[in-house]
Design a protein around this motif. Sequence first.
Motif, PDB file in Angstrom:
ATOM      1  N   ILE A 193       0.847  -1.201   0.000  1.00  0.00           N
ATOM      2  CA  ILE A 193       0.000   0.000   0.000  1.00  0.00           C
ATOM      3  C   ILE A 193       0.878   1.244   0.000  1.00  0.00           C
ATOM      4  N   ASN A 194       1.952   1.233   0.780  1.00  0.00           N
ATOM      5  CA  ASN A 194       2.855   2.382   0.813  1.00  0.00           C
ATOM      6  C   ASN A 194       3.497   2.638  -0.541  1.00  0.00           C
ATOM      7  N   LYS A 195       3.877   1.568  -1.257  1.00  0.00           N
ATOM      8  CA  LYS A 195       4.480   1.735  -2.584  1.00  0.00           C
ATOM      9  C   LYS A 195       3.489   2.376  -3.553  1.00  0.00           C
ATOM     10  N   ILE A 196       2.260   1.858  -3.561  1.00  0.00           N
ATOM     11  CA  ILE A 196       1.237   2.424  -4.449  1.00  0.00           C
ATOM     12  C   ILE A 196       0.925   3.864  -4.034  1.00  0.00           C
ATOM     13  N   SER A 197       0.857   4.117  -2.737  1.00  0.00           N
ATOM     14  CA  SER A 197       0.586   5.469  -2.240  1.00  0.00           C
ATOM     15  C   SER A 197       1.663   6.442  -2.691  1.00  0.00           C
ATOM     16  N   ASP A 198       2.919   6.020  -2.622  1.00  0.00           N
ATOM     17  CA  ASP A 198       4.017   6.886  -3.051  1.00  0.00           C
ATOM     18  C   ASP A 198       3.924   7.206  -4.545  1.00  0.00           C
ATOM     19  N   ILE A 199       3.573   6.208  -5.348  1.00  0.00           N
ATOM     20  CA  ILE A 199       3.420   6.426  -6.790  1.00  0.00           C
ATOM     21  C   ILE A 199       2.269   7.394  -7.060  1.00  0.00           C
ATOM     22  N   LEU A 200       1.151   7.181  -6.377  1.00  0.00           N
ATOM     23  CA  LEU A 200       0.003   8.071  -6.549  1.00  0.00           C
ATOM     24  C   LEU A 200       0.310   9.490  -6.083  1.00  0.00           C
ATOM     25  N   LEU A 201       1.008   9.608  -4.973  1.00  0.00           N
ATOM     26  CA  LEU A 201       1.343  10.925  -4.456  1.00  0.00           C
ATOM     27  C   LEU A 201       2.270  11.665  -5.417  1.00  0.00           C
ATOM     28  N   GLN A 202       3.245  10.963  -5.977  1.00  0.00           N
ATOM     29  CA  GLN A 202       4.137  11.586  -6.958  1.00  0.00           C
ATOM     30  C   GLN A 202       3.346  12.026  -8.189  1.00  0.00           C
ATOM     31  N   SER A 203       2.371  11.226  -8.580  1.00  0.00           N
ATOM     32  CA  SER A 203       1.520  11.591  -9.715  1.00  0.00           C
ATOM     33  C   SER A 203       0.695  12.841  -9.412  1.00  0.00           C
ATOM     34  N   LEU A 204       0.159  12.920  -8.191  1.00  0.00           N
ATOM     35  CA  LEU A 204      -0.591  14.123  -7.793  1.00  0.00           C
ATOM     36  C   LEU A 204       0.313  15.354  -7.790  1.00  0.00           C
ATOM     37  N   TYR A 205       1.530  15.179  -7.341  1.00  0.00           N
ATOM     38  CA  TYR A 205       2.503  16.272  -7.309  1.00  0.00           C
ATOM     39  C   TYR A 205       2.772  16.767  -8.730  1.00  0.00           C
ATOM     40  N   ASP A 206       3.074  15.830  -9.618  1.00  0.00           N
ATOM     41  CA  ASP A 206       3.368  16.186 -11.006  1.00  0.00           C
ATOM     42  C   ASP A 206       2.164  16.847 -11.668  1.00  0.00           C
ATOM     43  N   TYR A 207       0.970  16.300 -11.423  1.00  0.00           N
ATOM     44  CA  TYR A 207      -0.255  16.854 -11.995  1.00  0.00           C
ATOM     45  C   TYR A 207      -0.504  18.269 -11.477  1.00  0.00           C
ATOM     46  N   HIS A 208      -0.283  18.458 -10.190  1.00  0.00           N
ATOM     47  CA  HIS A 208      -0.487  19.767  -9.558  1.00  0.00           C
ATOM     48  C   HIS A 208       0.328  20.849 -10.265  1.00  0.00           C
ATOM     49  N   PHE A 209       1.602  20.570 -10.499  1.00  0.00           N
ATOM     50  CA  PHE A 209       2.464  21.583 -11.101  1.00  0.00           C
ATOM     51  C   PHE A 209       2.294  21.677 -12.609  1.00  0.00           C
ATOM     52  N   ASN A 258      -6.855  -2.047  -4.405  1.00  0.00           N
ATOM     53  CA  ASN A 258      -5.506  -1.596  -4.038  1.00  0.00           C
ATOM     54  C   ASN A 258      -5.379  -0.081  -4.153  1.00  0.00           C
ATOM     55  N   SER A 259      -5.845   0.464  -5.259  1.00  0.00           N
ATOM     56  CA  SER A 259      -5.789   1.917  -5.442  1.00  0.00           C
ATOM     57  C   SER A 259      -6.666   2.624  -4.419  1.00  0.00           C
ATOM     58  N   LYS A 260      -7.831   2.064  -4.151  1.00  0.00           N
ATOM     59  CA  LYS A 260      -8.741   2.666  -3.171  1.00  0.00           C
ATOM     60  C   LYS A 260      -8.071   2.739  -1.793  1.00  0.00           C
ATOM     61  N   GLN A 261      -7.429   1.642  -1.380  1.00  0.00           N
ATOM     62  CA  GLN A 261      -6.734   1.645  -0.091  1.00  0.00           C
ATOM     63  C   GLN A 261      -5.595   2.657  -0.077  1.00  0.00           C
ATOM     64  N   ALA A 262      -4.874   2.761  -1.168  1.00  0.00           N
ATOM     65  CA  ALA A 262      -3.758   3.704  -1.241  1.00  0.00           C
ATOM     66  C   ALA A 262      -4.258   5.141  -1.160  1.00  0.00           C
ATOM     67  N   ILE A 263      -5.351   5.445  -1.849  1.00  0.00           N
ATOM     68  CA  ILE A 263      -5.911   6.798  -1.803  1.00  0.00           C
ATOM     69  C   ILE A 263      -6.429   7.110  -0.400  1.00  0.00           C
ATOM     70  N   GLU A 264      -7.111   6.154   0.209  1.00  0.00           N
ATOM     71  CA  GLU A 264      -7.598   6.362   1.576  1.00  0.00           C
ATOM     72  C   GLU A 264      -6.442   6.607   2.541  1.00  0.00           C
ATOM     73  N   TYR A 265      -5.340   5.905   2.337  1.00  0.00           N
ATOM     74  CA  TYR A 265      -4.146   6.106   3.166  1.00  0.00           C
ATOM     75  C   TYR A 265      -3.602   7.526   2.991  1.00  0.00           C
ATOM     76  N   LEU A 266      -3.501   8.000   1.750  1.00  0.00           N
ATOM     77  CA  LEU A 266      -2.994   9.355   1.501  1.00  0.00           C
ATOM     78  C   LEU A 266      -3.873  10.406   2.165  1.00  0.00           C
ATOM     79  N   ILE A 267      -5.177  10.201   2.107  1.00  0.00           N
ATOM     80  CA  ILE A 267      -6.101  11.147   2.735  1.00  0.00           C
ATOM     81  C   ILE A 267      -5.980  11.078   4.258  1.00  0.00           C
ATOM     82  N   LYS A 268      -5.904   9.870   4.791  1.00  0.00           N
ATOM     83  CA  LYS A 268      -5.767   9.690   6.247  1.00  0.00           C
ATOM     84  C   LYS A 268      -4.488  10.351   6.774  1.00  0.00           C
TER      85      LYS A 268
END
Length: 80
Positions: free
Chosen positions: A6-22, A41-51
């Motif tokens: 979950i942490n690996k997927i969360s990190d990938i998603l977070l980096q994607s959000l960062y890139d998208y933001h800029f 898996n993606s749902k759990q990763a997104i919930e983790y990022l929000i939490k």
Amino acid sequence: MTNEEINKISDILLQSLYDYHFANNGVSYVLPKAMVNTDLNSKQAIEYLIKMEYAVDSGQGSDNLVLGITAKGMEYLKNK
């Protein structure tokens, strides 16, 4: 799914959000909730990022997740 996965997927998603933001002048990423609900898996990763307050969903009450990275999320990536 393990916490490490979950942490690996969360990190990938977070980096994607960062890139998208800029790349899009701070605009949040819009994703249909139905799409997220089909991938546990993606749902759990997104919930983790929000939490963890690394991302925020401003799409409550709609059929979409409206995800944006937070300052805390940016700081997390910077220190990684």
